[in-house]
Design an enzyme around this catalytic site. Structure first.
Site, mmCIF file in Angstrom:
data_model
loop_
_atom_site.group_PDB
_atom_site.id
_atom_site.type_symbol
_atom_site.label_atom_id
_atom_site.label_comp_id
_atom_site.label_asym_id
_atom_site.label_seq_id
_atom_site.Cartn_x
_atom_site.Cartn_y
_atom_site.Cartn_z
ATOM 1 N N LYS A 14 0.828 -1.215 0.000
ATOM 2 C CA LYS A 14 0.000 0.000 0.000
ATOM 3 C C LYS A 14 0.867 1.273 0.000
ATOM 4 C CE LYS A 14 -2.186 -1.213 3.868
ATOM 5 N NZ LYS A 14 -1.576 -2.528 4.138
ATOM 6 N N ARG A 89 -10.170 0.545 8.572
ATOM 7 C CA ARG A 89 -9.807 -0.825 8.908
ATOM 8 C C ARG A 89 -10.934 -1.540 9.649
ATOM 9 N NH1 ARG A 89 -3.846 0.127 8.700
ATOM 10 N NH2 ARG A 89 -2.880 -1.895 8.910
ATOM 11 N N ARG A 128 11.952 -6.505 5.626
ATOM 12 C CA ARG A 128 12.023 -5.074 5.928
ATOM 13 C C ARG A 128 12.456 -4.853 7.382
ATOM 14 N NH1 ARG A 128 6.783 -1.493 5.254
ATOM 15 N NH2 ARG A 128 6.145 -2.729 7.048
ATOM 16 N N ARG A 134 10.801 -0.496 12.594
ATOM 17 C CA ARG A 134 9.394 -0.695 12.952
ATOM 18 C C ARG A 134 9.285 -1.878 13.902
ATOM 19 N NH1 ARG A 134 4.972 0.039 8.200
ATOM 20 N NH2 ARG A 134 3.805 -1.192 9.714
ATOM 21 N N ARG A 146 -0.817 -9.328 12.993
ATOM 22 C CA ARG A 146 -1.323 -8.236 12.137
ATOM 23 C C ARG A 146 -2.173 -8.823 11.008
ATOM 24 N NH1 ARG A 146 4.215 -5.520 10.631
ATOM 25 N NH2 ARG A 146 3.006 -4.259 9.149
HETATM 26 P P1 AP5 Z 1 4.641 -1.563 1.926
HETATM 27 O O1 AP5 Z 1 4.464 -0.747 0.710
HETATM 28 O O2 AP5 Z 1 5.168 -0.933 3.142
HETATM 29 O O3 AP5 Z 1 3.296 -2.336 2.267
HETATM 30 P P2 AP5 Z 1 2.085 -1.863 3.146
HETATM 31 O O4 AP5 Z 1 0.892 -2.573 2.646
HETATM 32 O O5 AP5 Z 1 2.056 -0.376 3.210
HETATM 33 O O6 AP5 Z 1 2.536 -2.494 4.523
HETATM 34 P P3 AP5 Z 1 2.507 -1.913 5.995
HETATM 35 O O7 AP5 Z 1 3.609 -2.533 6.770
HETATM 36 O O8 AP5 Z 1 2.420 -0.436 5.979
HETATM 37 O O9 AP5 Z 1 1.201 -2.593 6.494
HETATM 38 P P4 AP5 Z 1 0.241 -2.308 7.627
HETATM 39 O O10 AP5 Z 1 -1.051 -2.156 6.960
HETATM 40 O O11 AP5 Z 1 0.355 -3.362 8.657
HETATM 41 O O12 AP5 Z 1 0.812 -0.982 8.319
HETATM 42 P P5 AP5 Z 1 0.213 0.427 8.673
HETATM 43 O O13 AP5 Z 1 1.337 1.352 8.720
HETATM 44 O O14 AP5 Z 1 -0.964 0.758 7.852
HETATM 45 O O15 AP5 Z 1 5.557 -2.809 1.500
HETATM 46 C C1 AP5 Z 1 6.000 -3.758 2.455
HETATM 47 C C2 AP5 Z 1 7.381 -4.284 2.031
HETATM 48 O O16 AP5 Z 1 7.252 -5.025 0.807
HETATM 49 C C3 AP5 Z 1 8.392 -3.174 1.737
HETATM 50 O O17 AP5 Z 1 9.653 -3.575 2.167
HETATM 51 C C4 AP5 Z 1 8.329 -3.031 0.205
HETATM 52 O O18 AP5 Z 1 9.533 -2.577 -0.333
HETATM 53 C C5 AP5 Z 1 8.035 -4.459 -0.227
HETATM 54 N N1 AP5 Z 1 7.246 -4.532 -1.477
HETATM 55 C C6 AP5 Z 1 6.197 -3.742 -1.840
HETATM 56 N N2 AP5 Z 1 5.696 -4.120 -3.046
HETATM 57 C C7 AP5 Z 1 6.451 -5.189 -3.438
HETATM 58 C C8 AP5 Z 1 6.416 -6.047 -4.596
HETATM 59 N N3 AP5 Z 1 5.528 -5.869 -5.598
HETATM 60 N N4 AP5 Z 1 7.306 -7.050 -4.651
HETATM 61 C C9 AP5 Z 1 8.230 -7.240 -3.657
HETATM 62 N N5 AP5 Z 1 8.315 -6.467 -2.539
HETATM 63 C C10 AP5 Z 1 7.421 -5.466 -2.428
HETATM 64 O O19 AP5 Z 1 -0.325 0.168 10.165
HETATM 65 C C11 AP5 Z 1 0.560 -0.134 11.211
HETATM 66 C C12 AP5 Z 1 -0.207 -0.265 12.503
HETATM 67 O O20 AP5 Z 1 -0.802 1.008 12.845
HETATM 68 C C13 AP5 Z 1 -1.396 -1.243 12.482
HETATM 69 O O21 AP5 Z 1 -0.996 -2.567 12.734
HETATM 70 C C14 AP5 Z 1 -2.271 -0.664 13.610
HETATM 71 O O22 AP5 Z 1 -1.745 -1.005 14.858
HETATM 72 C C15 AP5 Z 1 -2.084 0.833 13.423
HETATM 73 N N6 AP5 Z 1 -3.086 1.389 12.514
HETATM 74 C C16 AP5 Z 1 -2.865 1.942 11.289
HETATM 75 N N7 AP5 Z 1 -4.013 2.333 10.725
HETATM 76 C C17 AP5 Z 1 -4.993 2.020 11.605
HETATM 77 C C18 AP5 Z 1 -6.405 2.148 11.582
HETATM 78 N N8 AP5 Z 1 -7.027 2.666 10.515
HETATM 79 N N9 AP5 Z 1 -7.100 1.710 12.645
HETATM 80 C C19 AP5 Z 1 -6.481 1.181 13.728
HETATM 81 N N10 AP5 Z 1 -5.150 1.013 13.804
HETATM 82 C C20 AP5 Z 1 -4.406 1.429 12.755
HETATM 83 MG MG MG Z 2 2.037 1.051 4.777
#
Ligand code: AP5
Ligand code: MG
Length: 194
Positions: A14, A89, A128, A134, A146
């Site tokens: 994402k 979410r 990562r 992180r 997660r």
């Molecule tokens: P990346 O692009 O970072 O993927 P992502 O989907 O953004 O992953 P996140 O780690 O951000 O997921 P998340 O949803 O758990 O985290 P968030 O920050 O939203 O890519 C991941 C890796 O893969 C990278 O190394 C990238 O280079 C690699 N990659 C990408 N595309 C690729 C490809 N095609 N091929 C190979 N490699 C690839 O949330 C974190 C925490 O915050 C949650 O767990 C929760 O506690 C809290 N939180 C956030 N939002 C909310 C909400 N709305 N409500 C409640 N809690 C929340």
């Molecule tokens: Mg993300």
């Protein structure tokens, strides 16, 4: 306006794809995960509270997250739309987002879900975790939690947007550039047809 929701499990790409989308379509990127991490870094009250949940791979409670997002949406800007990343979410968050947008005479245009199988997600996030600081990427159990939280509480939103004919799925198992092209092409078709 073009209001995109980029969706999918942890590690599906994402954040990676958001960087391309904001430039291509002039969108305001709102990533709740990034906002929380910024607050954690600056040790704000919000960051201290959110960290308790994030480090365990749990969702931050709705009332905190919704309030935070609502405030971020109010800032004046010259963008052509919003890009929501990691929000909503839960069903409650989706309903609140609809309310926020309605008050601005707006709605979600498309939900784009990046589909990646669990094994690949775990491997990307562990990789990562070797270089990022992180806390939620550091061990397999938290990563699996997660993914479980996503399946239990978040995945249901596919249905929510499918019922409104706003759901689009993209296969996320290919290069970053390929996934980008697939997403661009979905959006370009949408814009031509609407
Ligand atoms: P990346 O692009 O970072 O993927 P992502 O989907 O953004 O992953 P996140 O780690 O951000 O997921 P998340 O949803 O758990 O985290 P968030 O920050 O939203 O890519 C991941 C890796 O893969 C990278 O190394 C990238 O280079 C690699 N990659 C990408 N595309 C690729 C490809 N095609 N091929 C190979 N490699 C690839 O949330 C974190 C925490 O915050 C949650 O767990 C929760 O506690 C809290 N939180 C956030 N939002 C909310 C909400 N709305 N409500 C409640 N809690 C929340
Ligand atoms: Mg993300």
């Amino acid at each position: 306006m073009l209001n995109i929701l980029i969706f999918g499990p942890p590690g599906c790409g994402k954040g990676t794809q958001s960087e391309f989308l904001v430039n291509q379509y002039n969108l305001k990127h709102l990533s709740t995960g990034d906002i929380f991490r910024e607050n954690i870094k600056n040790k704000t009250d919000l960051g201290i509270e959110a960290k308790k949940y994030i480090d365990q791979g749990q969702l931050v409670p709705d009332f905190i997250t919704i309030d935070m997002l609502g405030k971020k949406m109010q800032s004046k800007n010259d963008f052509s739309g919003f890009l929501f990343d990691g929000f909503p979410r839960t069903k409650k968050q989706a309903e609140s987002l609809d309310d926020f947008l309605l008050k601005m005479n707006q709605e979600i245009s498309m939900m784009i879900c990046i589909d990646v199988p669990e094994r690949e997600l775990v491997s990307r996030l562990l990789k990562r975790g070797e270089s990022s600081n992180r806390a939620d990427d550091q061990n397999k159990e938290i990563i699996l939690n997660r993914i479980k939280v996503y399946k239990d509480q978040t995945e249901v939103l596919k249905d929510y947007y499918q019922k409104q004919n706003k759901f689009f799925n993209v296969d996320g198992i290919s290069t970053i550039a390929d996934v980008k092209e697939k997403i661009f092409s979905l959006i370009d078709i949408y814009q031509r047809e609407s």
